[in-house]
Design an enzyme around this catalytic site. Sequence first.
Site, PDB file in Angstrom:
ATOM      1  N   LYS A 129       0.039   4.258  -0.188  1.00  0.00           N
ATOM      2  CA  LYS A 129      -0.645   5.424   0.413  1.00  0.00           C
ATOM      3  C   LYS A 129      -0.460   6.638  -0.493  1.00  0.00           C
ATOM      4  CE  LYS A 129       0.384   3.478   4.897  1.00  0.00           C
ATOM      5  NZ  LYS A 129       0.172   3.597   6.301  1.00  0.00           N
ATOM      6  N   HIS A 188      -9.395   0.846   5.029  1.00  0.00           N
ATOM      7  CA  HIS A 188      -8.099   1.041   5.694  1.00  0.00           C
ATOM      8  C   HIS A 188      -8.325   1.943   6.906  1.00  0.00           C
ATOM      9  CE1 HIS A 188      -4.004   2.312   6.479  1.00  0.00           C
ATOM     10  NE2 HIS A 188      -3.610   1.253   5.807  1.00  0.00           N
ATOM     11  N   SER A 219       3.746  -2.329  10.201  1.00  0.00           N
ATOM     12  CA  SER A 219       5.197  -2.257  10.376  1.00  0.00           C
ATOM     13  C   SER A 219       5.925  -3.542   9.950  1.00  0.00           C
ATOM     14  CB  SER A 219       5.544  -1.880  11.823  1.00  0.00           C
ATOM     15  OG  SER A 219       5.028  -0.591  12.116  1.00  0.00           O
ATOM     16  N   GLY A 224       2.541   1.991  10.751  1.00  0.00           N
ATOM     17  CA  GLY A 224       3.474   3.107  10.598  1.00  0.00           C
ATOM     18  C   GLY A 224       4.162   3.521  11.890  1.00  0.00           C
ATOM     19  N   ASN A 241       0.860  -1.189   0.000  1.00  0.00           N
ATOM     20  CA  ASN A 241       0.000   0.000   0.000  1.00  0.00           C
ATOM     21  C   ASN A 241       0.897   1.241   0.000  1.00  0.00           C
ATOM     22  OD1 ASN A 241      -1.822   2.046   0.537  1.00  0.00           O
ATOM     23  ND2 ASN A 241      -2.190   1.425   2.667  1.00  0.00           N
ATOM     24  N   GLU A 248      -6.785   4.356   8.030  1.00  0.00           N
ATOM     25  CA  GLU A 248      -6.629   5.799   7.769  1.00  0.00           C
ATOM     26  C   GLU A 248      -7.906   6.369   7.155  1.00  0.00           C
ATOM     27  OE1 GLU A 248      -2.968   5.466   5.580  1.00  0.00           O
ATOM     28  OE2 GLU A 248      -1.957   4.866   7.419  1.00  0.00           O
ATOM     29  N   GLU A 261      -5.049  -5.458  10.555  1.00  0.00           N
ATOM     30  CA  GLU A 261      -4.033  -4.439  10.811  1.00  0.00           C
ATOM     31  C   GLU A 261      -4.346  -3.726  12.124  1.00  0.00           C
ATOM     32  OE1 GLU A 261      -2.070  -3.027   6.965  1.00  0.00           O
ATOM     33  OE2 GLU A 261      -3.919  -1.905   7.146  1.00  0.00           O
TER      34      GLU A 261
END
Length: 261
Positions: free
Chosen positions: A13, A103, A219, A179, A11, A105, A173
């Site tokens: 992003k 996701h 990560s 991240g 991904n 985010e 996730e």
Amino acid sequence: MTKRIPFIAGNWKMNLDHQQGIALVQKLDWTLKDAAHNYADAEVAVFPGFTSLRSIQTLIDADGLEIKLGAQDISAYDSGAYTGEVSGQALKKLAIDYVLIGHSERRQYHNETDEVVQAKVAAAFRHNLVPVICVGETLEELEAEGAAAVPVRQTLAALAGHDALGEFVIAYEPVWAIGTGQIATPEQAASVAKKIRDAIATEFSEDVANKTRILYGGSVKAANVAGFLRSPEVDGVLVGGASLDAVEFSGIARFQKHLDL
Ligand code: PEP
């Protein structure tokens, strides 16, 4: 039992323009070819931003690359007055195979609720795109409910109410691991993946559960990927930051080389 081909998904992003994206995919392809990567052992897909999709699709098509292409989002609607949205039909026309949905985010910054995620999964099914449905708990939810409750709930909400289920992938996730450099333990990832699979079996069927790939994300790097993929419950990884480096990402795709280490 169905054989699930490991799935290594990158991904990107909101990183890289289309020229940088082309360069990255070319380098990834060469690196994997140099290492004699067999795509039947691990499928590899990249998820660039919308403005790069056409260029990368052209490259994949022209050079006959085995790398697959995914989008980072899809509109719940098929067409019409939805400024800024991208339809499943437009994505399918670009020979895209996969689409990320839900996701963290997007759930966090774009208020994507379980209902929105469910509607986007329906749009993916309508257009024969495979949704990669992202689920995961925040640190507060982990402390309050344990690791599996939220991911299982989000999975069942995304899969509820469809006339028929197409192929789908679940990416577990933990939000606190994305991240941050903080990773879940392989045992936690395997345990949550198993609970998600058991819930799919109970709600739908053993057959659907057996053929569904469940990924871990958060990560992941070449140095830690093998720990996750040693478990038969975890069928691949969704990678953010490390997918922007072709050599690092190809090291992740070649996880089988370090399984015995
Ligand atoms: C992601 O964005 O899905 C992700 C897992 O990011 P990172 O690998 O950077 O934690």
